[in-house]
Design a protein around this motif. Structure first.
Motif, mmCIF file in Angstrom:
data_model
loop_
_atom_site.group_PDB
_atom_site.id
_atom_site.type_symbol
_atom_site.label_atom_id
_atom_site.label_comp_id
_atom_site.label_asym_id
_atom_site.label_seq_id
_atom_site.Cartn_x
_atom_site.Cartn_y
_atom_site.Cartn_z
ATOM 1 N N THR A 263 0.819 -1.205 -0.089
ATOM 2 C CA THR A 263 0.119 0.002 -0.106
ATOM 3 C C THR A 263 0.907 1.374 0.120
ATOM 4 O OG1 THR A 263 -0.124 0.034 2.467
ATOM 5 C CG2 THR A 263 -1.784 -1.260 1.389
ATOM 6 N N ILE A 264 0.340 2.340 -0.378
ATOM 7 C CA ILE A 264 1.053 3.528 -0.563
ATOM 8 C C ILE A 264 1.379 4.281 1.125
ATOM 9 C CG2 ILE A 264 0.781 6.082 -0.966
ATOM 10 C CD1 ILE A 264 -0.684 5.246 -3.506
ATOM 11 N N ASP A 265 0.353 3.949 1.906
ATOM 12 C CA ASP A 265 0.451 4.169 3.378
ATOM 13 C C ASP A 265 1.711 3.492 3.875
ATOM 14 O OD1 ASP A 265 -1.606 6.063 3.273
ATOM 15 O OD2 ASP A 265 -3.007 4.609 4.205
ATOM 16 N N SER A 266 1.920 2.155 3.692
ATOM 17 C CA SER A 266 3.130 1.409 4.009
ATOM 18 C C SER A 266 4.342 2.080 3.565
ATOM 19 C CB SER A 266 2.889 -0.235 3.821
ATOM 20 O OG SER A 266 3.087 -0.323 2.239
ATOM 21 N N ILE A 267 4.307 2.432 2.016
ATOM 22 C CA ILE A 267 5.553 2.931 1.546
ATOM 23 C C ILE A 267 6.088 4.171 2.422
ATOM 24 C CG2 ILE A 267 6.543 4.326 -0.551
ATOM 25 C CD1 ILE A 267 4.604 2.435 -2.067
ATOM 26 N N HIS A 268 4.950 5.123 2.805
ATOM 27 C CA HIS A 268 5.348 6.415 3.247
ATOM 28 C C HIS A 268 5.849 6.016 4.821
ATOM 29 C CE1 HIS A 268 4.315 9.118 0.568
ATOM 30 N NE2 HIS A 268 2.902 8.841 0.300
ATOM 31 N N GLU A 269 5.157 4.834 5.399
ATOM 32 C CA GLU A 269 5.644 4.610 6.864
ATOM 33 C C GLU A 269 6.925 4.108 6.957
ATOM 34 O OE1 GLU A 269 3.731 1.283 10.144
ATOM 35 O OE2 GLU A 269 2.699 1.744 8.434
ATOM 36 N N LYS A 270 7.303 3.258 6.001
ATOM 37 C CA LYS A 270 8.469 2.413 6.271
ATOM 38 C C LYS A 270 9.648 3.500 5.497
ATOM 39 C CE LYS A 270 6.591 -2.077 6.193
ATOM 40 N NZ LYS A 270 6.043 -3.325 5.587
ATOM 41 N N ASN A 271 9.323 4.208 4.423
ATOM 42 C CA ASN A 271 10.047 4.863 3.650
ATOM 43 C C ASN A 271 11.039 4.059 2.957
ATOM 44 O OD1 ASN A 271 10.954 7.264 2.678
ATOM 45 N ND2 ASN A 271 12.618 7.703 3.996
ATOM 46 N N PHE A 272 10.513 3.051 2.399
ATOM 47 C CA PHE A 272 11.191 1.761 1.621
ATOM 48 C C PHE A 272 10.279 1.220 0.527
ATOM 49 C CE2 PHE A 272 12.260 -2.607 1.207
ATOM 50 C CZ PHE A 272 13.507 -2.490 0.782
ATOM 51 N N SER B 70 10.424 -2.256 -2.159
ATOM 52 C CA SER B 70 11.553 -3.353 -2.740
ATOM 53 C C SER B 70 10.975 -3.241 -4.298
ATOM 54 C CB SER B 70 10.906 -4.456 -1.938
ATOM 55 O OG SER B 70 11.583 -5.511 -2.877
ATOM 56 N N PRO B 71 12.079 -3.508 -5.206
ATOM 57 C CA PRO B 71 11.766 -3.552 -6.439
ATOM 58 C C PRO B 71 10.757 -4.756 -6.887
ATOM 59 C CG PRO B 71 14.097 -3.336 -6.339
ATOM 60 C CD PRO B 71 13.414 -3.561 -4.888
ATOM 61 N N LYS B 72 10.752 -5.614 -6.046
ATOM 62 C CA LYS B 72 9.611 -6.870 -6.348
ATOM 63 C C LYS B 72 8.266 -6.701 -5.771
ATOM 64 C CE LYS B 72 13.482 -10.391 -6.157
ATOM 65 N NZ LYS B 72 13.772 -11.682 -5.672
ATOM 66 N N SER B 73 8.155 -5.387 -5.274
ATOM 67 C CA SER B 73 6.749 -5.192 -4.769
ATOM 68 C C SER B 73 5.808 -4.730 -5.838
ATOM 69 C CB SER B 73 6.968 -4.110 -3.639
ATOM 70 O OG SER B 73 7.578 -4.508 -2.643
ATOM 71 N N VAL B 74 4.437 -5.081 -5.833
ATOM 72 C CA VAL B 74 3.533 -4.690 -6.877
ATOM 73 C C VAL B 74 2.642 -3.587 -6.089
ATOM 74 C CG1 VAL B 74 1.477 -5.354 -8.064
ATOM 75 C CG2 VAL B 74 3.787 -6.779 -7.952
ATOM 76 N N ASP C 106 -4.378 4.373 -4.008
ATOM 77 C CA ASP C 106 -4.920 3.129 -3.893
ATOM 78 C C ASP C 106 -6.074 2.943 -2.851
ATOM 79 O OD1 ASP C 106 -4.047 2.447 -1.331
ATOM 80 O OD2 ASP C 106 -2.100 1.927 -1.997
ATOM 81 N N THR C 107 -6.851 1.814 -3.026
ATOM 82 C CA THR C 107 -8.064 1.675 -2.239
ATOM 83 C C THR C 107 -7.795 1.516 -0.945
ATOM 84 O OG1 THR C 107 -8.600 0.397 -4.152
ATOM 85 C CG2 THR C 107 -10.028 -0.100 -2.242
ATOM 86 N N SER D 59 -5.349 3.065 1.199
ATOM 87 C CA SER D 59 -4.512 4.083 1.663
ATOM 88 C C SER D 59 -5.206 5.336 1.930
ATOM 89 C CB SER D 59 -3.219 4.374 0.879
ATOM 90 O OG SER D 59 -2.616 3.254 1.024
ATOM 91 N N MET D 60 -4.873 6.183 2.825
ATOM 92 C CA MET D 60 -5.553 7.597 2.792
ATOM 93 C C MET D 60 -4.542 8.305 2.077
ATOM 94 S SD MET D 60 -8.301 7.267 4.500
ATOM 95 C CE MET D 60 -8.331 9.338 4.521
ATOM 96 N N SER D 61 -3.120 8.208 1.754
ATOM 97 C CA SER D 61 -2.381 9.252 1.298
ATOM 98 C C SER D 61 -2.009 8.921 -0.292
ATOM 99 C CB SER D 61 -0.971 9.142 2.040
ATOM 100 O OG SER D 61 -0.546 7.801 2.075
ATOM 101 N N THR D 62 -1.394 9.611 -0.814
ATOM 102 C CA THR D 62 -0.946 9.514 -2.508
ATOM 103 C C THR D 62 0.537 9.579 -2.298
ATOM 104 O OG1 THR D 62 -1.332 11.981 -2.903
ATOM 105 C CG2 THR D 62 -3.174 10.493 -3.117
ATOM 106 N N ILE D 63 0.956 9.145 -3.539
ATOM 107 C CA ILE D 63 2.383 9.266 -3.894
ATOM 108 C C ILE D 63 2.646 9.630 -5.555
ATOM 109 C CG2 ILE D 63 2.928 6.974 -4.492
ATOM 110 C CD1 ILE D 63 5.400 7.085 -2.804
ATOM 111 N N ASP D 64 3.730 10.326 -5.629
ATOM 112 C CA ASP D 64 4.033 10.669 -7.097
ATOM 113 C C ASP D 64 5.029 9.910 -7.732
ATOM 114 O OD1 ASP D 64 2.435 12.939 -6.992
ATOM 115 O OD2 ASP D 64 3.692 14.342 -6.437
ATOM 116 N N LEU D 65 4.892 9.655 -8.895
ATOM 117 C CA LEU D 65 5.728 8.702 -9.785
ATOM 118 C C LEU D 65 6.194 9.685 -10.927
ATOM 119 C CD1 LEU D 65 6.721 6.047 -10.932
ATOM 120 C CD2 LEU D 65 4.468 5.930 -12.246
#
Length: 446
Positions: free
Chosen positions: A111-120, A122-126, A149-150, A152-158
């Protein structure tokens, strides 16, 4: 230092700050509906805030910084600043995601929330996401996507990879509201630059299409229904034609490595039941993380090659590969439900088992979720056993069969006897209703 030179440098710095403020103001100066973070937030950043952010970015890039990098960081920081001042973006995201079809999450989905939480990341993540916005970084020709995403409350830029730039435009496929899946991603962490995490460009992204949407159905019909695998194999001029294919994913499997290079193949079946292998090499195998058996794959301009066997020799058999111009669309398999019809009770008498024929018992239906292979999905249920496997003191089991007989076990109607038959045997089950049958759950004894 020469005072005149210092004064000149200060003038250049202040000119850049003014230029950056003008660029940010023009980026957010539209009607508000198409701008990131649109709402009651001010469109023009304060001068002092802009100076502080430019100095912060200069300190973060000790080896040197360009105007494009500074503008990118300023734009990201100001976007986040505006998001914190308005709730419209969150409301917009929630309403947009409610219209999306629900599908089963893929195994490596994060999830996007987990990306922000861990600040990490993985290339294998979907990442299974929906495009909230498409925009250009001010002063550059660099496209960015804002993803949500469905879960998460936050967004992220790509940062968008340039192989997808042709799919942006007035009538482009890649636009606001489009669902995408991506993998092979790297994170530009929040410790750098603007202080907000961003996803660096990845070439392993697929765009999801919905056959029930008119626009997507027209795209599939116009672009992907012209060629078949058989016609391509028979065409001697195949290397000069830009093919597009539409086929079902039948199998996903690993191949023996070619030297030290990892390989995977996806077996595709088209509408004429012709089969071909879609082979992924090296880092491309990450793309297989986005596929699922049963889904439909739309391949635009795949590279046509000869299959390479385990002995490193080419064969005459043709296969498809993920070339530099290849684009992939996916029509994912929906999480379907199987309707199981419970027929009227039949007369059945076996030994001491009670049988009955309740003439007023109406046929009913029960919806059971199905897995990606189309079979009944028991993943959300306890361990499944067959009737022939039952023995004393078993708990936490799940039976699946046909109800062949139903009758009351008590005058009050609080319990019933059911005969359930599966592929092995028949079992008698007693249903005990706790409270009114239409309000409460039940427990059963066998």
């Amino acid at each position: 230092m020469d005072p005149a030179a210092a004064s000149a440098d200060g003038g250049v710095f202040l000119e850049f700050v003014d230029y950056a403020i003008r660029m940010l103001s023009s980026s957010f100066g539209g009607d508000g509906d198409d701008s990131p973070g649109a709402g009651p937030a001010p469109a023009r950043p304060p001068w002092g805030w802009a100076v502080a952010q430019v100095l912060k970015s200069c300190c973060a890039y000790s080896s040197g910084v360009t105007a494009a990098i500074l503008l990118s960081d300023l734009f990201q920081s100001w976007t986040e600043q505006r998001k914190s001042l308005t709730a419209k973006r969150k409301v917009e995201l929630t309403n947009l995601l409610k219209t999306r079809n629900r599908r089963r999450r893929l195994p490596n989905t994060i999830t996007i929330d987990s990306i922000h939480e861990k600040n990490f990341l993985s290339p294998k993540s979907v990442l299974e996401a929906v495009v909230i916005d498409v925009f250009v970084i001010p002063g550059t020709n660099i496209y960015m996507l804002t993803l949500g995403d469905t879960w998460s409350m936050s967004t992220i830029d790509l940062y968008l990879h340039r192989r997808y730039y042709n799919y942006i435009g007035q009538h482009g496929v890649l636009k606001k509201g489009r669902e995408v899946m991506l993998t092979g991603c790297c994170l530009r962490t929040a410790m750098e630059g603007s202080g907000h995490a961003r996803i660096l460009p990845t070439e392993y992204m697929v765009m999801l299409l919905d056959e029930d949407e008119d626009e997507d159905a027209m795209l599939l019909a116009a672009q992907f229904c012209t060629y078949s695998f058989s016609s391509m194999m028979l065409d001697e001029n195949r290397n000069t034609i830009s093919y597009s294919f539409y086929a079902r994913i039948e199998k996903i499997e690993s191949l023996e490595p070619f030297g030290s290079t990892e390989r995977k193949q996806i077996v595709l079946v088209d509408n004429d039941d012709a089969k071909i292998k879609f082979v992924l090499w090296g880092e491309q195998v990450l793309l297989a993380n986005l596929f699922s058996v049963g889904s439909m794959l739309a391949l635009d301009r795949p590279f046509i090659a000869n299959c390479v066997h385990n002995n490193h020799e080419e064969s005459q058999e043709l296969c498809l590969e993920y070339g530099s111009a290849t684009q992939v669309y996916l029509v994912p398999i929906a999480q379907q439900e199987e309707q199981v019809l419970l027929t009227p009770t039949q007369i059945r008498s076996q030994g001491s088992r009670p049988s009955c024929v309740p003439s007023d018992h109406m046929a009913s239906q029960v919806s059971l979720s199905r897995d990606l292979h189309g079979s009944v999905d028991f993943s959300k249920y306890p361990f499944r056993v067959y009737v022939s496997d039952l023995h004393d003191k078993m708990v936490g089991v799940s039976l699946f069969g046909t109800v062949t007989s139903v009758c009351k076990a008590s005058v009050s109607g609080a319990s019933f006897y059911l005969e359930i038959e599966d592929a092995t045997e028949v079992v008698l089950m007693k249903l005990n209703f706790i409270g009114l049958w239409y309000q409460f759950c039940t427990y059963a004894t066998i």
